[in-house]
Design a protein around this motif. Structure first.
Motif, PDB file in Angstrom:
ATOM      1  N   LYS A  83       0.805  -1.180  -0.207  1.00 47.60           N
ATOM      2  CA  LYS A  83      -0.013   0.000   0.038  1.00 47.60           C
ATOM      3  C   LYS A  83       0.969   1.266   0.014  1.00 47.60           C
ATOM      4  CE  LYS A  83      -4.193   1.381   2.229  1.00 47.60           C
ATOM      5  NZ  LYS A  83      -5.340   0.360   1.505  1.00 47.60           N
ATOM      6  N   ASP A  84       1.783   1.386   0.743  1.00 42.81           N
ATOM      7  CA  ASP A  84       2.635   2.399   0.842  1.00 42.81           C
ATOM      8  C   ASP A  84       3.511   2.648  -0.619  1.00 42.81           C
ATOM      9  OD1 ASP A  84       2.434   2.998   3.486  1.00 42.81           O
ATOM     10  OD2 ASP A  84       4.229   1.884   3.945  1.00 42.81           O
ATOM     11  N   THR A  85       3.693   1.694  -1.282  1.00 44.56           N
ATOM     12  CA  THR A  85       4.327   1.906  -2.703  1.00 44.56           C
ATOM     13  C   THR A  85       3.257   2.520  -3.732  1.00 44.56           C
ATOM     14  OG1 THR A  85       5.728   0.017  -2.410  1.00 44.56           O
ATOM     15  CG2 THR A  85       5.307   0.651  -4.412  1.00 44.56           C
ATOM     16  N   LEU A  86       2.071   1.795  -3.462  1.00 43.52           N
ATOM     17  CA  LEU A  86       0.978   2.245  -4.335  1.00 43.52           C
ATOM     18  C   LEU A  86       0.545   3.945  -4.115  1.00 43.52           C
ATOM     19  CD1 LEU A  86      -2.063  -0.163  -4.602  1.00 43.52           C
ATOM     20  CD2 LEU A  86      -0.211   0.295  -6.149  1.00 43.52           C
ATOM     21  N   LYS A  87       0.610   4.450  -2.634  1.00 46.22           N
ATOM     22  CA  LYS A  87       0.461   5.716  -2.511  1.00 46.22           C
ATOM     23  C   LYS A  87       1.365   6.439  -3.262  1.00 46.22           C
ATOM     24  CE  LYS A  87      -1.491   4.841   2.136  1.00 46.22           C
ATOM     25  NZ  LYS A  87      -1.092   5.125   3.636  1.00 46.22           N
ATOM     26  N   LYS A  88       2.472   6.259  -3.381  1.00 40.68           N
ATOM     27  CA  LYS A  88       3.759   6.896  -3.993  1.00 40.68           C
ATOM     28  C   LYS A  88       3.462   6.835  -5.397  1.00 40.68           C
ATOM     29  CE  LYS A  88       7.116   5.997  -0.484  1.00 40.68           C
ATOM     30  NZ  LYS A  88       8.216   5.121   0.020  1.00 40.68           N
ATOM     31  N   VAL A  89       2.985   5.515  -6.219  1.00 46.44           N
ATOM     32  CA  VAL A  89       3.179   5.517  -7.438  1.00 46.44           C
ATOM     33  C   VAL A  89       2.042   5.735  -8.416  1.00 46.44           C
ATOM     34  CG1 VAL A  89       3.507   3.580  -9.334  1.00 46.44           C
ATOM     35  CG2 VAL A  89       4.804   3.417  -7.269  1.00 46.44           C
ATOM     36  N   LEU A  90       0.842   5.751  -7.641  1.00 49.27           N
ATOM     37  CA  LEU A  90      -0.334   5.910  -8.318  1.00 49.27           C
ATOM     38  C   LEU A  90      -0.432   7.537  -8.693  1.00 49.27           C
ATOM     39  CD1 LEU A  90      -3.256   5.017  -9.588  1.00 49.27           C
ATOM     40  CD2 LEU A  90      -4.286   5.285  -7.293  1.00 49.27           C
TER      41      LEU A  90
ATOM     42  N   LYS B 181       1.595   9.657  -9.357  1.00 45.06           N
ATOM     43  CA  LYS B 181       2.684   9.978 -10.468  1.00 45.06           C
ATOM     44  C   LYS B 181       2.002   9.233 -11.783  1.00 45.06           C
ATOM     45  CE  LYS B 181       6.558   7.925 -10.098  1.00 45.06           C
ATOM     46  NZ  LYS B 181       7.908   7.213  -9.665  1.00 45.06           N
ATOM     47  N   ILE B 182       1.491   8.140 -11.859  1.00 40.65           N
ATOM     48  CA  ILE B 182       0.963   7.678 -13.091  1.00 40.65           C
ATOM     49  C   ILE B 182      -0.212   8.569 -13.575  1.00 40.65           C
ATOM     50  CG2 ILE B 182      -0.671   5.749 -13.832  1.00 40.65           C
ATOM     51  CD1 ILE B 182       1.152   3.784 -12.003  1.00 40.65           C
ATOM     52  N   VAL B 183      -0.991   8.867 -12.370  1.00 38.79           N
ATOM     53  CA  VAL B 183      -2.327   9.929 -12.798  1.00 38.79           C
ATOM     54  C   VAL B 183      -1.766  11.266 -13.361  1.00 38.79           C
ATOM     55  CG1 VAL B 183      -4.181  10.971 -11.697  1.00 38.79           C
ATOM     56  CG2 VAL B 183      -3.913   8.756 -11.057  1.00 38.79           C
ATOM     57  N   ASP B 184      -0.665  11.682 -12.884  1.00 35.66           N
ATOM     58  CA  ASP B 184      -0.216  13.058 -13.255  1.00 35.66           C
ATOM     59  C   ASP B 184       0.283  12.971 -14.633  1.00 35.66           C
ATOM     60  OD1 ASP B 184      -0.904  14.658 -11.368  1.00 35.66           O
ATOM     61  OD2 ASP B 184       1.172  14.491 -10.137  1.00 35.66           O
ATOM     62  N   HIS B 185       0.889  11.802 -14.929  1.00 45.65           N
ATOM     63  CA  HIS B 185       1.438  11.438 -16.588  1.00 45.65           C
ATOM     64  C   HIS B 185       0.438  10.836 -17.474  1.00 45.65           C
ATOM     65  CE1 HIS B 185       5.090  12.297 -14.415  1.00 45.65           C
ATOM     66  NE2 HIS B 185       5.654  12.866 -15.357  1.00 45.65           N
ATOM     67  N   SER B 186      -0.879  10.938 -17.053  1.00 51.50           N
ATOM     68  CA  SER B 186      -2.046  10.479 -18.009  1.00 51.50           C
ATOM     69  C   SER B 186      -3.234  11.053 -18.030  1.00 51.50           C
ATOM     70  CB  SER B 186      -2.146   8.844 -17.557  1.00 51.50           C
ATOM     71  OG  SER B 186      -2.185   8.752 -16.158  1.00 51.50           O
ATOM     72  N   PHE B 187      -3.831  10.688 -16.978  1.00 54.91           N
ATOM     73  CA  PHE B 187      -5.257  11.377 -16.639  1.00 54.91           C
ATOM     74  C   PHE B 187      -5.434  12.759 -16.626  1.00 54.91           C
ATOM     75  CE2 PHE B 187      -5.909   6.858 -15.075  1.00 54.91           C
ATOM     76  CZ  PHE B 187      -6.503   6.570 -16.515  1.00 54.91           C
ATOM     77  N   ASN B 188      -4.243  13.304 -15.938  1.00 57.80           N
ATOM     78  CA  ASN B 188      -4.004  14.698 -15.630  1.00 57.80           C
ATOM     79  C   ASN B 188      -3.543  15.663 -16.584  1.00 57.80           C
ATOM     80  OD1 ASN B 188      -5.284  14.862 -13.156  1.00 57.80           O
ATOM     81  ND2 ASN B 188      -3.681  14.966 -11.896  1.00 57.80           N
ATOM     82  N   GLN B 189      -3.324  14.826 -17.897  1.00 64.19           N
ATOM     83  CA  GLN B 189      -2.634  15.749 -19.310  1.00 64.19           C
ATOM     84  C   GLN B 189      -3.726  15.754 -20.122  1.00 64.19           C
ATOM     85  OE1 GLN B 189       1.936  14.198 -18.356  1.00 64.19           O
ATOM     86  NE2 GLN B 189       1.313  14.863 -20.515  1.00 64.19           N
ATOM     87  N   ILE B 190      -5.035  15.629 -19.984  1.00 63.29           N
ATOM     88  CA  ILE B 190      -5.969  15.351 -20.915  1.00 63.29           C
ATOM     89  C   ILE B 190      -7.231  16.494 -20.708  1.00 63.29           C
ATOM     90  CG2 ILE B 190      -5.482  12.937 -21.442  1.00 63.29           C
ATOM     91  CD1 ILE B 190      -7.908  12.285 -19.941  1.00 63.29           C
TER      92      ILE B 190
END
Length: 382
Positions: free
Chosen positions: A190-197, A199-208
């Protein structure tokens, strides 16, 4: 395509808005899931977002219950109670804790969940789970979408990543009305997901962006069934990002009434934040979007969109390229108008803007703006 191990899917037709379409979906795992979520930044937040932010912190999670047709936003305490009741009944049918299920909703704002239509379908929902029913689930979360949005990647060691999303309108960053689910059978903390998700969103869903409107319901959940050991983290993270970016692209491609995807690439800004502001100003400009739709190489609209940010820059130095072809330099068009028009006829239009103020850049994917967008949203409830 092989769905990630440990996940089952289901969908039923409740008749929330239309009688013969899936509108209540379930992602379930009998295994304990590792999960995290990223939610809308809109200050008006729907009941499922309020609940989801609390429940995502639970250590034992088993799935997500999603409905379309009604957003359950601006519904007050009753909206919270109705969402909780739905989770409670699904949890009973599955034999799990109420607090182990996450909610998500999409649809009309200001209407309560029609539990009188939904609760009688819960037994059917929980009794028809299957790893093959992911497409039915995807259809259950669609609103004005014209096609299901699914992306998939697999790694050499057998780990699978499945992405499912919905969204076509009310799409803008922070996040984009969109819902997204990234599922994997990899073992991730869970700690890893908190960091990674994020970042993934910023470089995908937050660029549309489709229309510049941020929804009350935006939610992206990442769920891990922890069935397989993860040996190469870089490959895994890259694959997850690719899945999210593919879903983001499909959302823009399916933008309400859209005929084109527009890629806005700003380069040479002083800061990344400046580049992002410039890019979204162009991408969200109705004047730019309608010009692209009309295949009109009206470059002045791009300059106006850059200037309305109020960020200082030397506009006389700006260069613009259309699909890699030089378009504007020294405030002059340097390519024949007919050549530019032919480029604007393509389904994907790339506009590169060179500011020459610094070394930072940002890219945004947008859709054009057509008459159909107005028709869809003028009659959204009817």
């Amino acid at each position: 395509m092989k769905t990630p191990e440990g996940f089952l899917f289901s969908a039923v037709k409740c008749g929330i808005k239309k009688p013969d379409r899936f509108d209540l979906g379930l992602i379930y795992s009998p295994n304990r899931l590792t999960a995290w979520g990223v939610f809308t930044q809109n200050t008006v937040q729907a009941a499922p977002v309020v609940l989801g932010k609390k429940l995502i912190k639970e250590e034992t999670l088993h799935g997500v219950v999603v409905n379309s047709g009604v957003a359950n936003a601006c519904t007050g305490e009753e909206g919270i109670q109705r969402a909780t009741k739905l989770l409670e009944e699904v949890a009973k049918g599955l034999g799990v804790s109420l607090r182990s299920l996450l909610p998500a909703s999409t649809g009309v704002i200001g209407e309560q969940l029609p539990l009188e239509k939904m609760l009688p379908k819960v037994s059917e929902l929980v009794s028809n789970l299957s790893p093959e029913r992911y497409l039915d689930f995807t259809k259950a979360i669609m609103t004005t979408d014209t096609f299901p949005k699914i992306a998939y990647r697999s790694l050499k060691n057998g780990i699978s990543i499945l992405g499912i999303a919905k969204g076509a309108g009310m799409i803008a960053p922070n996040m984009a009305t969109m819902l997204g689910f990234i599922l994997t059978d990899a073992k991730v903390s869970k700690d890893t997901l908190k960091k990674v998700l994020p970042k993934i969103v910023d470089h995908s869903f937050n660029q549309i962006t489709v229309d510049g409107d941020t929804s009350t319901n935006d939610t992206v959940y990442m769920l891990c069934s922890n069935q397989k050991d993860l040996k190469n983290w870089e490959d895994f993270e890259k694959a997850c990002l690719e899945v999210a970016q593919e879903l983001a692209y499909l959302i823009v491609k399916d933008g309400e009434g859209a005929s084109k995807v527009i890629k806005i690439m700003v380069k040479g800004a002083k800061t990344k934040e400046d580049a992002k502001t410039f890019a979204f100003s162009v991408a969200n400009s109705p004047l730019v979007k309608t010009a692209i739709y009309g295949e009109d190489a009206n470059w002045g609209r791009i300059f106006a969109a850059l200037g309305k940010t109020t960020i200082p820059f030397d506009f006389e130095k700006v260069e613009i390229y259309l699909n890699g072809i030089p378009w504007v330099k020294n405030l002059q068009v340097i390519t024949d108008e007919e050549i530019l028009r032919k480029e604007l006829q393509k389904e994907v239009v790339e506009i590169q803007i060179k500011l020459k103020e610094g070394k930072k850049g940002f890219e945004v994917w947008a859709s054009d703006l057509t008459e159909e967008y107005i028709k869809i949203n003028a009659h959204y409830r009817t």
